[in-house]
Scaffold this motif. Structure first.
Motif, mmCIF file in Angstrom:
data_model
loop_
_atom_site.group_PDB
_atom_site.id
_atom_site.type_symbol
_atom_site.label_atom_id
_atom_site.label_comp_id
_atom_site.label_asym_id
_atom_site.label_seq_id
_atom_site.Cartn_x
_atom_site.Cartn_y
_atom_site.Cartn_z
ATOM 1 N N ILE A 181 34.888 29.925 22.061
ATOM 2 C CA ILE A 181 35.347 31.043 22.696
ATOM 3 C C ILE A 181 34.389 32.073 22.899
ATOM 4 C CG2 ILE A 181 37.737 30.804 21.590
ATOM 5 C CD1 ILE A 181 36.625 32.347 19.191
ATOM 6 N N TYR A 182 34.174 32.688 24.163
ATOM 7 C CA TYR A 182 33.188 33.359 24.803
ATOM 8 C C TYR A 182 33.202 34.835 23.863
ATOM 9 C CZ TYR A 182 33.356 29.424 27.644
ATOM 10 O OH TYR A 182 33.300 28.288 28.133
ATOM 11 N N TYR A 183 32.018 35.194 23.800
ATOM 12 C CA TYR A 183 31.788 36.604 23.342
ATOM 13 C C TYR A 183 32.445 37.689 24.193
ATOM 14 C CZ TYR A 183 29.486 40.500 21.268
ATOM 15 O OH TYR A 183 29.390 41.956 20.631
ATOM 16 N N VAL A 184 33.428 38.458 23.704
ATOM 17 C CA VAL A 184 34.032 39.241 24.640
ATOM 18 C C VAL A 184 33.196 40.406 25.399
ATOM 19 C CG1 VAL A 184 34.583 41.079 22.937
ATOM 20 C CG2 VAL A 184 36.194 40.559 24.974
ATOM 21 N N ASP A 191 40.572 44.738 24.954
ATOM 22 C CA ASP A 191 41.625 44.567 25.681
ATOM 23 C C ASP A 191 41.259 44.787 27.199
ATOM 24 O OD1 ASP A 191 43.476 44.045 23.904
ATOM 25 O OD2 ASP A 191 44.557 45.868 23.596
ATOM 26 N N GLU A 192 40.074 45.361 27.425
ATOM 27 C CA GLU A 192 39.728 45.965 28.669
ATOM 28 C C GLU A 192 38.558 44.817 29.067
ATOM 29 O OE1 GLU A 192 38.301 49.786 28.618
ATOM 30 O OE2 GLU A 192 40.237 50.641 28.487
ATOM 31 N N MET A 193 37.674 44.316 27.932
ATOM 32 C CA MET A 193 36.854 43.611 28.616
ATOM 33 C C MET A 193 37.153 42.160 28.621
ATOM 34 S SD MET A 193 34.138 45.174 28.402
ATOM 35 C CE MET A 193 34.857 46.376 29.199
ATOM 36 N N VAL A 194 38.220 41.640 28.147
ATOM 37 C CA VAL A 194 38.836 40.092 28.009
ATOM 38 C C VAL A 194 38.953 39.578 29.565
ATOM 39 C CG1 VAL A 194 41.175 40.715 27.479
ATOM 40 C CG2 VAL A 194 40.221 38.305 26.760
ATOM 41 N N VAL A 195 39.591 40.622 30.283
ATOM 42 C CA VAL A 195 40.488 40.416 31.542
ATOM 43 C C VAL A 195 39.247 39.886 32.637
ATOM 44 C CG1 VAL A 195 42.339 42.153 31.521
ATOM 45 C CG2 VAL A 195 39.900 42.778 32.338
ATOM 46 N N ARG A 196 37.870 40.095 32.283
ATOM 47 C CA ARG A 196 36.726 39.618 33.247
ATOM 48 C C ARG A 196 36.761 38.005 33.026
ATOM 49 N NH1 ARG A 196 31.523 42.894 31.014
ATOM 50 N NH2 ARG A 196 32.510 41.956 29.182
ATOM 51 N N PHE A 197 37.091 37.430 31.721
ATOM 52 C CA PHE A 197 37.259 35.996 31.567
ATOM 53 C C PHE A 197 38.421 35.577 32.246
ATOM 54 C CE2 PHE A 197 33.792 37.293 28.592
ATOM 55 C CZ PHE A 197 32.998 36.213 28.973
ATOM 56 N N ASN A 208 40.464 36.768 34.327
ATOM 57 C CA ASN A 208 40.320 36.689 35.841
ATOM 58 C C ASN A 208 39.584 35.888 36.500
ATOM 59 O OD1 ASN A 208 42.363 38.969 35.828
ATOM 60 N ND2 ASN A 208 40.841 40.494 36.376
ATOM 61 N N LEU A 209 38.487 35.593 36.026
ATOM 62 C CA LEU A 209 37.697 34.434 36.607
ATOM 63 C C LEU A 209 38.179 33.180 36.201
ATOM 64 C CD1 LEU A 209 34.848 33.647 37.696
ATOM 65 C CD2 LEU A 209 33.674 33.654 35.198
ATOM 66 N N TRP A 210 38.762 32.802 35.243
ATOM 67 C CA TRP A 210 39.479 31.540 34.847
ATOM 68 C C TRP A 210 40.555 31.208 36.081
ATOM 69 C CZ3 TRP A 210 35.211 30.881 33.400
ATOM 70 C CH2 TRP A 210 34.716 31.059 32.229
ATOM 71 N N THR A 211 41.250 32.253 36.524
ATOM 72 C CA THR A 211 42.213 32.059 37.265
ATOM 73 C C THR A 211 41.582 31.807 38.653
ATOM 74 O OG1 THR A 211 43.711 33.754 36.257
ATOM 75 C CG2 THR A 211 43.968 33.290 38.607
ATOM 76 N N LYS A 212 40.452 32.599 39.161
ATOM 77 C CA LYS A 212 39.835 32.298 40.375
ATOM 78 C C LYS A 212 39.252 30.977 40.357
ATOM 79 C CE LYS A 212 36.079 34.326 43.297
ATOM 80 N NZ LYS A 212 36.828 34.685 44.259
ATOM 81 N N LEU A 213 38.717 30.464 39.274
ATOM 82 C CA LEU A 213 38.045 29.243 39.388
ATOM 83 C C LEU A 213 39.058 28.070 39.129
ATOM 84 C CD1 LEU A 213 34.631 30.058 37.246
ATOM 85 C CD2 LEU A 213 35.091 29.887 39.766
ATOM 86 N N ALA A 264 40.112 54.133 48.291
ATOM 87 C CA ALA A 264 39.155 53.081 47.956
ATOM 88 C C ALA A 264 39.157 53.092 46.327
ATOM 89 C CB ALA A 264 37.808 52.937 48.481
ATOM 90 N N GLU A 265 39.159 52.106 45.772
ATOM 91 C CA GLU A 265 39.170 51.964 44.249
ATOM 92 C C GLU A 265 38.476 50.520 43.888
ATOM 93 O OE1 GLU A 265 43.127 52.833 43.029
ATOM 94 O OE2 GLU A 265 43.460 50.993 42.634
ATOM 95 N N MET A 266 37.931 50.534 42.623
ATOM 96 C CA MET A 266 37.364 48.977 42.268
ATOM 97 C C MET A 266 38.416 48.309 41.738
ATOM 98 S SD MET A 266 34.296 49.163 43.001
ATOM 99 C CE MET A 266 33.717 47.577 42.139
ATOM 100 N N VAL A 267 38.408 47.067 41.921
ATOM 101 C CA VAL A 267 39.315 45.967 41.707
ATOM 102 C C VAL A 267 39.019 45.638 40.285
ATOM 103 C CG1 VAL A 267 40.366 43.617 41.526
ATOM 104 C CG2 VAL A 267 39.703 44.768 43.662
ATOM 105 N N GLU A 268 40.024 45.983 39.200
ATOM 106 C CA GLU A 268 39.774 45.849 37.678
ATOM 107 C C GLU A 268 39.360 44.450 37.499
ATOM 108 O OE1 GLU A 268 43.344 46.439 35.464
ATOM 109 O OE2 GLU A 268 42.604 46.323 33.598
ATOM 110 N N GLY A 269 38.279 44.588 36.631
ATOM 111 C CA GLY A 269 37.610 43.285 36.082
ATOM 112 C C GLY A 269 36.478 42.658 37.107
ATOM 113 N N SER A 270 36.357 43.529 38.450
ATOM 114 C CA SER A 270 35.279 43.040 39.092
ATOM 115 C C SER A 270 34.227 44.080 39.335
ATOM 116 C CB SER A 270 35.738 42.589 40.294
ATOM 117 O OG SER A 270 34.797 42.320 41.309
ATOM 118 N N ASP A 271 32.931 43.692 39.559
ATOM 119 C CA ASP A 271 32.095 44.853 39.646
ATOM 120 C C ASP A 271 31.642 44.954 41.063
ATOM 121 O OD1 ASP A 271 28.860 42.955 38.807
ATOM 122 O OD2 ASP A 271 30.546 42.422 39.852
#
Length: 652
Positions: free
Chosen positions: A12-15, A73-79, A81-86, A565-572
């Motif tokens: 389990i990855y460090y959030v 809750d805000e940090m976990v979406v990075r993982f 979303n990435l798993w969905t993409k991959l 314009a706005e940043m997509v949540e979970g992406s830099d």
């Protein structure tokens, strides 16, 4: 080895982490194993998730002046979303902040405390906040952490300890008598070497006066649980331990815990002794893979050489990224990543060896067989039988490679099959057979080549599911069968049905392009996979495939104005754009330009967009076209319009 069921886990990855190539690798590896066993029709459970407790999480939340759970809750979406993409197909994503996990951890603690497996004592020693680990003096050369080299804090405090030392001799005996328990072999020997020294008891608590963000000890409300004792329990809490006996009996023990070599001790010493004390069966295998290096250097934020999996997947396509990771690392050893190596393997293995072979077969079937699969050959030549034998041998070899965790060798096996099929195609020269009017021989060659690709597409499906589904459907295989290529069907030659319509999907893997000075550029393709066209021509002119004016007219270029314009949540780097393109309704575009422009800088800009691009999802957000930009390395400049031009004007 044959399994009645297959349970595979990632760490389990460090959030707080930003997902990088190491996270992506372990998770894609688990996904490939899970997909492969599903193709064998073996009941499969694939678990991943995030580790969300501990002092570092609390400090990060405090720095942002928000609640730690909200931070998680805000940090976990990075993982997520990435798993969905991959294209990760996990059966469960567990978070250690969930009640279902907390309750199990507390029950385990209560039970162990009641049986005197946990006791209170004073701790005096050294503590690393970033690693959240205690060290005794004998573990240290100086006062810096042996893991991360940061300065340690000296602590004296009351804590609770798990009697890990009482299981040292048992653990040594278990590892020696079960050689498959820790793999690869040199990691097994590393653990046995660690166990030659006296094993201390494990401090499993942290006083709330120092850190309050954790699972409270059920027998002392002034303490929370040490993050590693909490985190490791996820492997059983997710499959019903103490909550669903039927589920737990179905899935435990795990066939594979996949881990990086940096967390070997926690998984091969802490975890088995915890399970032994809990009277729970051991997992079958703990497999520790190596690190991804960048060139010869370890990835490091301070060096600025961390590989972003989102960037690689955007540039070359998700399936190509998955393939590279599986083909490049010999499990158990470190692997070196460079973008040059990536591009070379992409061109050699995917664009040339696989993509070009498929393109040639599809085009010849279209021209010379009325766009249909020809009839099955009634007789086979020596060359035909040699190809068939080589392909079916690869199918049989795959099981062995997967079961021994030699995924890279499995990819090598498939590459050799494709090279053999290309040699077969060149030797049989179907274009010559067509000119000579030898239709029966031509159909035999094309059927055999197509059948080879059907089987190869099935073998590669767990690694490249989206592209291999496209490949298989191109040869008339229905969508539901194309994405479920059962292994027993791949062992049978001649499964392609004569008369089925073939379809040309275009280039399966477009070739990459090398820019001046070896720099690689990419084309911003909105929702489409970002690929590149071709290398320089032999004349030394930077090459793009020549097209006619009629082909260019198929692309509708329009002017537009960015209204918001706005940043997509979970992406830099991904930016969501609200664009006025002269139509009744506004268009929504997603573009990977967030590292070059702030949202405020983008608003009111007049851009050029591809107006007839097929809509698709990017990072879970719908994109209805693409904008044009010039790129050089990581530098991106928008193509803008000079002067006062109406929105929706045609660019030609």
């Amino acid at each position: 080895m044959s399994y009645e069921k297959f349970y595979v886990t990632t760490p389990i990855y460090y959030v707080n982490d930003t997902p990088h190539i190491g996270h992506a690798y372990t998770t894609i590896l688990a996904d490939v194993l899970a997909r492969y066993h599903r193709l064998l029709e073996i009941p499969t459970f694939f678990l991943t998730g995030t580790d969300e407790h501990g002092q570092k999480v609390q400090q990060a939340a405090d720095a942002r002046n928000i609640d730690p759970l909200k931070h998680c809750d805000e940090m976990v979406v990075r993982f997520q979303n990435l798993w969905t993409k991959l294209q990760i197909t996990q059966d469960d994503f567990i978070r250690t902040t969930e009640d279902r996990h907390r309750q199990v951890v507390q029950e385990i603690l209560s039970d162990l405390y009641a049986r005197d497996e946990i006791y209170a004592d004073e701790y005096e020693g050294w503590y690393c906040v970033p690693c959240e680990r205690f060290f005794t003096r004998k573990d240290l050369a100086d006062t810096t952490c042996p893991q991360c080299s940061r300065e340690l804090d000296r602590l004296v405090e009351q804590n609770y300890f798990f009697r890990m030392s009482r299981y040292q001799e048992w653990l040594i005996s278990y590892i020696e008598n079960n050689p498959e328990f820790i793999q690869p072999e040199h990691r097994r020997q590393e653990t046995l070497g660690f166990l030659k020294q006296p094993l201390a008891d494990l401090c499993i608590s942290r006083p709330k006066s120092r850190t309050s963000w954790g699972i409270e000890l059920p027998f002392d409300s002034e303490y929370v649980t040490y993050v590693w004792f909490d985190a490791l329990v996820n492997y059983i809490s997710a499959v019903g331990y103490k909550t669903d006996d039927g589920m737990f009996q179905r899935w435990w023990p795990a066939e594979y815990h996949l881990i990086g070599k940096d967390i070997l001790t926690t998984h091969t010493v802490y975890w088995p002794t915890m399970l032994k004390a809990m009277e729970v069966e051991m997992p079958r295998t703990i497999f520790a893979h190596g690190w991804w290096l960048v060139g010869q250097d370890k990835m490091s934020k301070s060096k600025g050489n961390v590989v972003d999996p989102i960037e690689m997947a955007d540039q070359y396509g998700v399936d190509a990224f998955r393939y590279y990771l599986m083909a490049e690392m010999r499990l158990g050893q470190d692997a070196s990543f460079t973008e040059d190596d990536f591009a070379e393997r992409y061109d050699a293995d995917l664009a040339n060896n696989l993509g070009n072979m498929m393109s040639r077969v599809i085009k010849m079937l279209t021209r010379h067989c009325d766009g249909q699969i020809p009839r099955r050959p009634e007789a086979m030549s020596e060359e035909d039988r040699s190809l068939q034998s080589r392909v079916l041998a690869a199918v049989r070899a795959m099981s062995g490679y997967i079961n021994t965790m030699n995924i890279d060798q499995a990819m090598t096996e498939i590459r050799e099959v494709l090279r053999e099929s290309n040699r077969y195609f060149e030797k049989m020269a179907p274009w010559t057979l067509a000119k000579q009017g030898k239709q029966e021989q031509l159909q035999r060659v094309l059927y055999n080549a197509a059948e080879t690709l059907r089987i190869v597409g099935g073998l590669l499906f767990p690694v490249m599911p989206e592209r291999m589904k496209v490949l298989r459907q191109s040869f008339g295989i229905s969508p539901d069968v194309a994405e479920k290529p059962q292994l027993d069907q791949l062992e049978q030659w001649g499964a392609l049905e004569p008369g089925k319509e073939v379809e040309d999907p275009g280039s399966l893997f477009p070739r990459s392009v090398m820019r001046d000075g070896g720099k690689k550029g990419s084309v911003e393709a909105g929702a489409a996979e970002r690929t590149q066209a071709s290398r320089r021509s032999d004349r030394g002119v930077e090459g793009v495939q020549e097209i006619t004016a009629e082909t260019f007219k198929q692309v509708s270029l329009k002017t537009g104005e960015i209204l918001k314009a706005e940043m997509v949540e979970g992406s830099d780097k991904l930016v969501k754009l609200d664009v006025d393109s002269g139509e009744k309704r506004r268009r929504q575009l997603v573009a990977g330009i967030g590292k070059n422009y702030t949202p405020a800088e983008l608003e009111k800009k007049k851009i050029v967009l591809v107006a007839n691009m097929k809509p698709a999802e990017v990072y879970g957000v719908k994109s209805e076209g693409m904008l044009l930009a010039a790129t050089e390395g990581k530098d991106v400049k928008l193509v803008t319009v000079d002067g006062d031009v109406a929105n929706g004007a045609t660019v030609s």
